[in-house]
Design a protein around this motif. Structure first.
Motif, PDB file in Angstrom:
ATOM      1  N   GLY A   4      30.089  29.683 -15.420  1.00  0.00           N
ATOM      2  CA  GLY A   4      31.342  30.405 -15.246  1.00  0.00           C
ATOM      3  C   GLY A   4      32.112  30.068 -13.988  1.00  0.00           C
ATOM      4  N   GLU A   5      31.524  29.296 -13.088  1.00  0.00           N
ATOM      5  CA  GLU A   5      32.177  28.945 -11.834  1.00  0.00           C
ATOM      6  C   GLU A   5      32.775  27.543 -11.903  1.00  0.00           C
ATOM      7  N   PRO A   6      34.087  27.427 -11.737  1.00  0.00           N
ATOM      8  CA  PRO A   6      34.710  26.100 -11.781  1.00  0.00           C
ATOM      9  C   PRO A   6      34.274  25.242 -10.596  1.00  0.00           C
ATOM     10  N   LEU A   7      34.082  23.978 -10.849  1.00  0.00           N
ATOM     11  CA  LEU A   7      33.814  22.985  -9.814  1.00  0.00           C
ATOM     12  C   LEU A   7      35.140  22.342  -9.430  1.00  0.00           C
ATOM     13  N   PRO A   8      35.166  21.551  -8.367  1.00  0.00           N
ATOM     14  CA  PRO A   8      36.408  20.836  -8.035  1.00  0.00           C
ATOM     15  C   PRO A   8      36.859  19.958  -9.209  1.00  0.00           C
ATOM     16  N   THR A  31      38.998   2.472 -14.468  1.00  0.00           N
ATOM     17  CA  THR A  31      39.634   3.756 -14.208  1.00  0.00           C
ATOM     18  C   THR A  31      39.120   4.270 -12.869  1.00  0.00           C
ATOM     19  N   ASP A  32      40.012   4.841 -12.076  1.00  0.00           N
ATOM     20  CA  ASP A  32      39.611   5.462 -10.814  1.00  0.00           C
ATOM     21  C   ASP A  32      39.472   6.960 -11.035  1.00  0.00           C
ATOM     22  N   PHE A  33      38.505   7.550 -10.364  1.00  0.00           N
ATOM     23  CA  PHE A  33      38.266   8.981 -10.442  1.00  0.00           C
ATOM     24  C   PHE A  33      38.343   9.543  -9.026  1.00  0.00           C
ATOM     25  N   VAL A  34      39.187  10.552  -8.839  1.00  0.00           N
ATOM     26  CA  VAL A  34      39.378  11.166  -7.526  1.00  0.00           C
ATOM     27  C   VAL A  34      38.882  12.599  -7.609  1.00  0.00           C
ATOM     28  N   CYS A  35      37.946  12.931  -6.720  1.00  0.00           N
ATOM     29  CA  CYS A  35      37.390  14.285  -6.720  1.00  0.00           C
ATOM     30  C   CYS A  35      37.137  14.723  -5.293  1.00  0.00           C
ATOM     31  N   PRO A  93      28.539  15.271 -12.632  1.00  0.00           N
ATOM     32  CA  PRO A  93      27.848  15.019 -11.361  1.00  0.00           C
ATOM     33  C   PRO A  93      28.816  14.748 -10.205  1.00  0.00           C
ATOM     34  N   MET A  94      29.946  14.120 -10.497  1.00  0.00           N
ATOM     35  CA  MET A  94      30.945  13.844  -9.467  1.00  0.00           C
ATOM     36  C   MET A  94      31.537  15.158  -8.935  1.00  0.00           C
ATOM     37  N   ALA A  95      31.866  16.066  -9.842  1.00  0.00           N
ATOM     38  CA  ALA A  95      32.429  17.356  -9.437  1.00  0.00           C
ATOM     39  C   ALA A  95      31.391  18.186  -8.691  1.00  0.00           C
ATOM     40  N   ALA A  96      30.156  18.156  -9.153  1.00  0.00           N
ATOM     41  CA  ALA A  96      29.094  18.894  -8.469  1.00  0.00           C
ATOM     42  C   ALA A  96      28.894  18.355  -7.055  1.00  0.00           C
ATOM     43  N   GLU A  97      28.919  17.038  -6.917  1.00  0.00           N
ATOM     44  CA  GLU A  97      28.770  16.419  -5.590  1.00  0.00           C
ATOM     45  C   GLU A  97      29.891  16.868  -4.657  1.00  0.00           C
ATOM     46  N   ALA A  98      31.111  16.934  -5.174  1.00  0.00           N
ATOM     47  CA  ALA A  98      32.246  17.380  -4.364  1.00  0.00           C
ATOM     48  C   ALA A  98      32.102  18.844  -3.952  1.00  0.00           C
ATOM     49  N   ALA A  99      31.344  19.608  -4.739  1.00  0.00           N
ATOM     50  CA  ALA A  99      31.096  21.014  -4.419  1.00  0.00           C
ATOM     51  C   ALA A  99      29.878  21.177  -3.511  1.00  0.00           C
ATOM     52  N   GLY A 100      29.276  20.047  -3.118  1.00  0.00           N
ATOM     53  CA  GLY A 100      28.119  20.099  -2.231  1.00  0.00           C
ATOM     54  C   GLY A 100      26.786  20.178  -2.938  1.00  0.00           C
ATOM     55  N   LEU A 106      21.883  19.723  -9.097  1.00  0.00           N
ATOM     56  CA  LEU A 106      22.625  19.977 -10.336  1.00  0.00           C
ATOM     57  C   LEU A 106      21.665  20.108 -11.511  1.00  0.00           C
ATOM     58  N   VAL A 107      20.769  19.152 -11.653  1.00  0.00           N
ATOM     59  CA  VAL A 107      19.817  19.191 -12.766  1.00  0.00           C
ATOM     60  C   VAL A 107      18.922  20.422 -12.655  1.00  0.00           C
ATOM     61  N   GLU A 108      18.492  20.737 -11.451  1.00  0.00           N
ATOM     62  CA  GLU A 108      17.671  21.926 -11.225  1.00  0.00           C
ATOM     63  C   GLU A 108      18.414  23.190 -11.665  1.00  0.00           C
ATOM     64  N   ARG A 109      19.683  23.282 -11.311  1.00  0.00           N
ATOM     65  CA  ARG A 109      20.499  24.446 -11.680  1.00  0.00           C
ATOM     66  C   ARG A 109      20.661  24.549 -13.193  1.00  0.00           C
ATOM     67  N   LEU A 110      20.893  23.427 -13.845  1.00  0.00           N
ATOM     68  CA  LEU A 110      21.049  23.439 -15.304  1.00  0.00           C
ATOM     69  C   LEU A 110      19.758  23.873 -15.994  1.00  0.00           C
TER      70      LEU A 110
END
Length: 123
Positions: A4-8, A31-35, A93-100, A106-110
Motif C-alpha cells: 500500500g505504500e508507493p515507492l519513488p 531505454t533510460d530509466f530515471v529514479c 528493484p530500482m524504485a525500492a533502491e531509490a527508497a533506500g 526488498l525480497v525479504e519484505r516480499l
C-alpha cells in the motif's frame, strides 16, 4: 507500491531513435530509466496517490507496479502489474533502491508479506 505504500516513481525515457516496445524495454541500453522520476512535487504526489489508490481499489497484496502516463491532463493509470519483475531491467528493484531498500531487503519484505497473508488466511 509495496503493501500500500508507493515507492519513488521511475521515469522511462526511450532513446530518440527507439519506440518503447518490447525490444526497447528489455534490451539493455535502448531505454533510460530515471529514479526518482524528474517530477514536480505536485506531480510526484499525484502519481503516488494514483498508484496507492489503484493498489487499494484492486485489493492488491504484496507488491505491484502501476504504470502511468503523464500527459497534459495529468497522470493517467495505464495498467497494474500484479507480478512485477525482479531482473536487471525490472523497475520494482530500482524504485525500492531509490527508497533506500536494497535488493535483499526488498525480497525479504516480499516474503514477509506473503507469509503474513498465508498465516492470516489460515486463521
Amino acid at each position: 507500491v509495496i503493501d500500500g505504500e508507493p515507492l519513488p516513481a521511475v521515469e522511462v525515457i526511450p532513446h530518440a531513435e527507439d519506440t518503447y516496445d518490447y525490444e526497447g524495454r528489455y534490451s539493455i541500453g535502448r531505454t533510460d530509466f530515471v529514479c526518482p522520476a524528474e517530477l514536480s512535487a505536485e506531480e510526484s504526489a499525484e502519481v503516488s496517490a494514483i498508484a496507492a489508490s489503484a493498489y487499494e481499489t484492486l485489493g492488491a497484496a504484496g507488491a505491484v507496479r502501476v504504470d502511468l502516463m503523464l500527459g497534459p491532463g495529468g497522470p493517467q493509470a495505464l495498467e497494474v502489474n500484479a507480478i512485477p519483475g525482479l531482473t536487471d531491467t525490472s523497475l520494482l528493484p530500482m524504485a525500492a533502491e531509490a527508497a533506500g531498500m536494497g535488493f535483499e531487503a526488498l525480497v525479504e519484505r516480499l516474503v514477509e508479506l506473503a507469509v503474513a497473508r498465508t498465516t492470516a488466511a489460515r486463521g
